[in-house]
Design an enzyme around this catalytic site. Structure first.
Site, PDB file in Angstrom:
ATOM      1  N   HIS A 305       0.992  -0.790   0.323  1.00 39.36           N
ATOM      2  CA  HIS A 305       0.173   0.073   0.056  1.00 39.36           C
ATOM      3  C   HIS A 305       0.917   1.019   0.365  1.00 39.36           C
ATOM      4  CE1 HIS A 305      -2.243   3.207   2.358  1.00 39.36           C
ATOM      5  NE2 HIS A 305      -3.215   2.961   1.279  1.00 39.36           N
ATOM      6  N   ASN A 306       0.532   2.362  -0.932  1.00 43.11           N
ATOM      7  CA  ASN A 306       1.139   4.175  -0.848  1.00 43.11           C
ATOM      8  C   ASN A 306       3.080   3.244  -0.941  1.00 43.11           C
ATOM      9  OD1 ASN A 306      -0.795   5.509  -0.623  1.00 43.11           O
ATOM     10  ND2 ASN A 306      -1.138   5.778   1.443  1.00 43.11           N
ATOM     11  N   GLU A 335       2.204  -0.284  -5.822  1.00 44.46           N
ATOM     12  CA  GLU A 335       0.794   0.503  -5.891  1.00 44.46           C
ATOM     13  C   GLU A 335       1.850   2.580  -5.997  1.00 44.46           C
ATOM     14  OE1 GLU A 335      -3.452   2.992  -3.572  1.00 44.46           O
ATOM     15  OE2 GLU A 335      -1.452   2.133  -2.401  1.00 44.46           O
ATOM     16  N   ASP A 337       0.598   6.277  -6.632  1.00 42.44           N
ATOM     17  CA  ASP A 337      -0.410   7.052  -6.760  1.00 42.44           C
ATOM     18  C   ASP A 337       0.227   8.955  -8.176  1.00 42.44           C
ATOM     19  OD1 ASP A 337      -2.693   6.204  -5.502  1.00 42.44           O
ATOM     20  OD2 ASP A 337      -1.334   7.469  -3.518  1.00 42.44           O
ATOM     21  N   HIS A 350       1.967  11.093  -2.343  1.00 44.04           N
ATOM     22  CA  HIS A 350       0.066  11.138  -1.185  1.00 44.04           C
ATOM     23  C   HIS A 350      -0.313  12.348  -1.616  1.00 44.04           C
ATOM     24  CE1 HIS A 350      -1.490   8.969   1.992  1.00 44.04           C
ATOM     25  NE2 HIS A 350      -2.220   9.225   1.360  1.00 44.04           N
ATOM     26  N   GLU A 384      -2.745   5.100  -9.077  1.00 41.95           N
ATOM     27  CA  GLU A 384      -3.737   5.963  -9.515  1.00 41.95           C
ATOM     28  C   GLU A 384      -4.013   7.048  -9.660  1.00 41.95           C
ATOM     29  OE1 GLU A 384      -6.740   5.588  -7.090  1.00 41.95           O
ATOM     30  OE2 GLU A 384      -5.941   3.184  -6.370  1.00 41.95           O
TER      31      GLU A 384
END
Length: 759
Positions: A305-306, A335, A337, A350, A384
């Site tokens: 995650h992240n 991941e 973003d 983030h 993302e």
């Protein structure tokens, strides 16, 4: 003592120069750059540093801590300082686990090359050490610490201090007796081999000798037949025991005459028990032993995650190091973003937080370089995308140009598939998971308009459960910036893993396809498991699900992944930068199958007709009784190395994780003042309803009557990889690194429960 290792180290000009020492600049940030004098110690295994040559030195790192050494141009930090320091003079020392990298800048290219080549040589040497050489290194490290005046010999006073450092509480008279026996030169000090003999006298294993004598008719050796009996009766090796006995004697018997006569001495027997063959983790499970030809959704997939964050979720540092570490530890879903960045270059961070930013192209380059270093099986990029049309085109360019043939751009075999391809079909391929423009056949569905309306309405609800960075910008921002439209070129890169919003299991069955995947916050996934766990299991037999931590976990803490695995969720994303129980479970599950990042789910989680409910598991599961005798511990480390006089009071806790009725724990009593060779001899008994989903975690703690017990070490493994019989459990640190030679010695026995499993 250092000669034990030096005799095996190659004579090398680089190492000799490193032992003289070098003044280099240690770099932590753009503003923190300080000169330090680094020197390789005479043992060839530790590097110390001081503020200047001849200054008061302290340990910097051990060679066994080093994972790899990188050139200056591979360092994010040093690249940012390229105008100040030539990149050719810089290099980075990368450590195992979560320890921060060490960036150094030498005064010349030659000095940098000397340290890089020398460190690479030593890391290779340590990596290839056998069991005896690792023990020699461990002893050498202790000798260095105990030899306070560094004269190469140890007085009795130094030995007494060392015993405290090694967690040994011993009567002074007895310690002096052992010291005198080992001091064969009668010099009043211990040197080299004398110290080794002293250590051997400390580490005698009466419980192993007793076991050896139980099977040996003369108490001196185990004949081939006696050893076969032991392997069959105790180790449950079955029909292969005869062939295995010959292999093990050949592998672990130290004397050539013993090997020729096919007998095993006490030393050979102990060597076997302490080896990988005598480990609780079945060596077969370390290899790639599972079927890798089933559809992707039939596997648990090691997920992050992240991934870009190496700290917390609000102000933490974003770094390509997050991707490198995750991929090197076997993670297969990362991941990314992506947001509009300056100068037309997309950035990764983030969103709507103070976390630092990194160029998207640097992330892609790192993924391209490290994707398949640990595993050949596919890597999933969970994108993302928050970028404008223009920067989405840049994203496409970087992905296609940097990843090249690694990027999956068309369906396997070029045909429209009917099910997800297998990890084997996708070897060494990188897949993009993300939003995709609607296909023509989907647009023609009569309910499309109704769905679009429903989607708009439900999108508001979905936002409450979406990842924080997926939330729409604040209303005042909306006026300034219209919602970005998905660029067709980026949409085209999503071949199998089209991200769709989840509404209900019925909606997914009626309107979604196998190549579509939904993400669930931990809160949403938990409530679905509670309300309709059996439907969630069925959903996961044909579609991929990704679960991610709640946005409230701003400290990058983790949830327990087990309850989502119980429902067959494949991509249970973890904050890999945060050590602890939850990451121990994740590492424990993915330790098997060659650490390739894919673990085949149990058959009842792959069957579309399955009626399994993770909250209410019922027969026909074959429940098992697990009996664990916790016998003894060996060379447990101190909890606090700064307190010389403190000695641990260890206890062992066994924790079971699985379906809810199976979650339990039991512990032994504590042994006072003995971390060196504590003896418990206590039996713990468990009843496991669904062993196929069970993970066992062995934790050693230091008892403290005033506060919480302190963590010493742990080891976690799946039930399916556990070996029965007399086994050693080699402990790991909080960071998942080996605490060699720290271990606990146990006896494991499993029995099938005859009566039918209850609900």
């Amino acid at each position: 003592m250092a000669y034990l290792l030096q005799g095996r180290l190659p004579v090398n000009q680089d190492l000799l120069l490193m032992q003289k020492g070098t003044l280099m600049r240690k770099v932590r940030s753009k503003s923190w750059k300080k000169l330090r004098f680094f020197r390789l110690q005479d043992d060839g295994m530790t590097v110390w540093h001081a503020r200047q040559a001849g200054g008061r030195a302290k340990p910097s790192f051990s060679i066994s801590d080093v994972d790899t050494v990188r050139e200056g141009h591979e360092s994010e930090l040093l690249r940012n300082l390229a105008e100040e320091f030539p990149l050719e003079q810089g290099f980075t020392i990368v450590f195992h686990g979560r320890r921060s990298n060490l960036d150094l800048v030498a005064n010349s290219v030659q000095e940098a090359q000397t340290w890089m080549h020398g460190l690479q040589l030593l890391v290779g040497f340590v990596t290839n050490m056998d069991q005896q050489e690792r023990l020699d290194q461990w002893l050498s490290d202790w000798f260095q610490r105990g030899d306070k005046n560094q004269d190469g010999r140890m007085s009795f006073g130094e030995v007494q201090r060392l015993l405290h450092l090694m967690n040994v509480e011993m009567d002074q008279e007895h310690a002096f007796q052992l010291f005198q026996t080992a001091d064969t030169s009668q010099s009043g000090t211990l040197e080299g081999e004398e110290f080794v003999e002293f250590y051997k006298s400390l580490t005698q294993r009466p419980e192993v000798q007793e076991l050896f004598e139980k099977f040996s008719s003369d108490g001196q050796k185990l004949t081939l037949l006696e050893f076969v009996d032991f392997l069959q009766e105790e180790q449950k090796e079955g029909e292969r025991a005869s062939d295995l006995a010959l292999e093990l004697i050949d592998r672990y018997e130290p004397s050539e005459s013993g090997k020729l006569r096919h007998v095993l001495s006490l030393d050979g027997f102990l060597g076997y028990l302490c080896s990988k063959d005598g480990d609780i983790f079945n060596p077969t499970c370390h290899s790639l032993y599972q079927d890798m030809t089933q559809p992707l959704n039939h596997y648990y997939i090691n997920s992050s995650h992240n991934t870009y964050l190496v700290g917390d979720q609000l102000c933490g540092q974003s770094s390509v190091e997050g991707y490198i570490r995750a991929l090197k530890r076997g993670c297969r879903c990362v991941e990314v973003d992506i947001w509009d960045g300056p100068s037309g270059e997309p950035i990764v961070y983030h969103g709507h937080t103070l976390t630092s930013r990194i160029p998207f192209k640097d992330v892609v380059a790192a993924i391209g370089q490290y994707a398949f270093q640990t595993s050949d099986y596919p890597v999933i990029l969970s994108l993302e995308n928050h970028c404008s049309w223009e920067q989405q085109e840049i994203i496409v360019r970087h992905l296609t140009e940097i990843l090249g043939d690694q990027l999956l751009m068309t369906a396997v075999d070029g045909q429209p598939p009917t099910q997800l391809p297998s990890p084997e079909d996708l070897r060494r391929k990188i897949l993009v998971k993300g939003k995709k423009l609607m296909l023509e056949e989907e647009e023609e569905e009569p309910e499309a308009e109704l769905e679009a309306e429903q989607e708009a309405k439900l999108d508001l609800e979905a936002q409450l459960e979406s990842e924080p960075q997926e939330l729409s910008p604040r209303s005042e921002d909306k006026k300034k910036k219209p919602k970005a439209i998905l660029c067709p070129a980026l949409s085209a890169l999503v071949v199998y893993l089209k991200a769709v919003t989840f509404y209900s299991f019925t909606h997914s069955r009626e309107h979604y396809h196998f190549y579509e995947t939904s993400s669930f916050s931990e809160t949403k996934a938990k409530s679905l498991i509670k309300e309709a766990g059996d439907e969630f299991v069925q959903h996961n037999t044909w579609q991929l699900s990704r679960v991610y931590p709640s946005g409230l976990r701003t400290d990058s803490s983790n949830y327990n992944p087990q309850e989502f695995w119980n429902a067959g969720c494949q991509m249970v994303a973890m904050n890999m930068q945060t050590a602890g129980l939850e990451m121990d479970l994740c590492d424990g599950l993915f330790r098997q199958n060659a650490g390739c990042g894919y673990v085949l789910k149990p058959d009842f989680l792959r069957d579309a007709q399955s009626s399994f409910h993770p909250e209410r598991p019922i027969s026909p599961f074959k429940a098992q009784t697990l009996i664990i005798q916790v016998i003894s511990g060996q060379q447990l480390p101190k909890v606090d190395n700064t307190k010389e006089q403190s000695i641990v009071d260890p206890l062992v806790r066994v924790e079971i994780f699985g379906v809810r009725p199976d979650i339990t724990r039991q512990e032994t009593s504590y042994v006072e003042n003995n971390g060196f060779n504590p003896y418990w001899g206590q039996t713990l008994c468990f009843r496991i309803l669904v062993p196929e989903l069970a993970l066992l975690r062995f934790v050693v703690k230091d008892y403290d009557w005033k506060s919480r017990n302190d963590f010493i070490g742990q080891y976690t493994l799946p039930w399916s990889c556990m070996q029965q019989g007399y086994r050693h459990i080699h402990l790991l640190s909080k960071d998942g690194l080996s605490l060699h030679p720290a271990s606990i010695f146990v006896h494991i026995c499993t029995q099938e429960v005859l009566e039918e499993a209850e609900s």
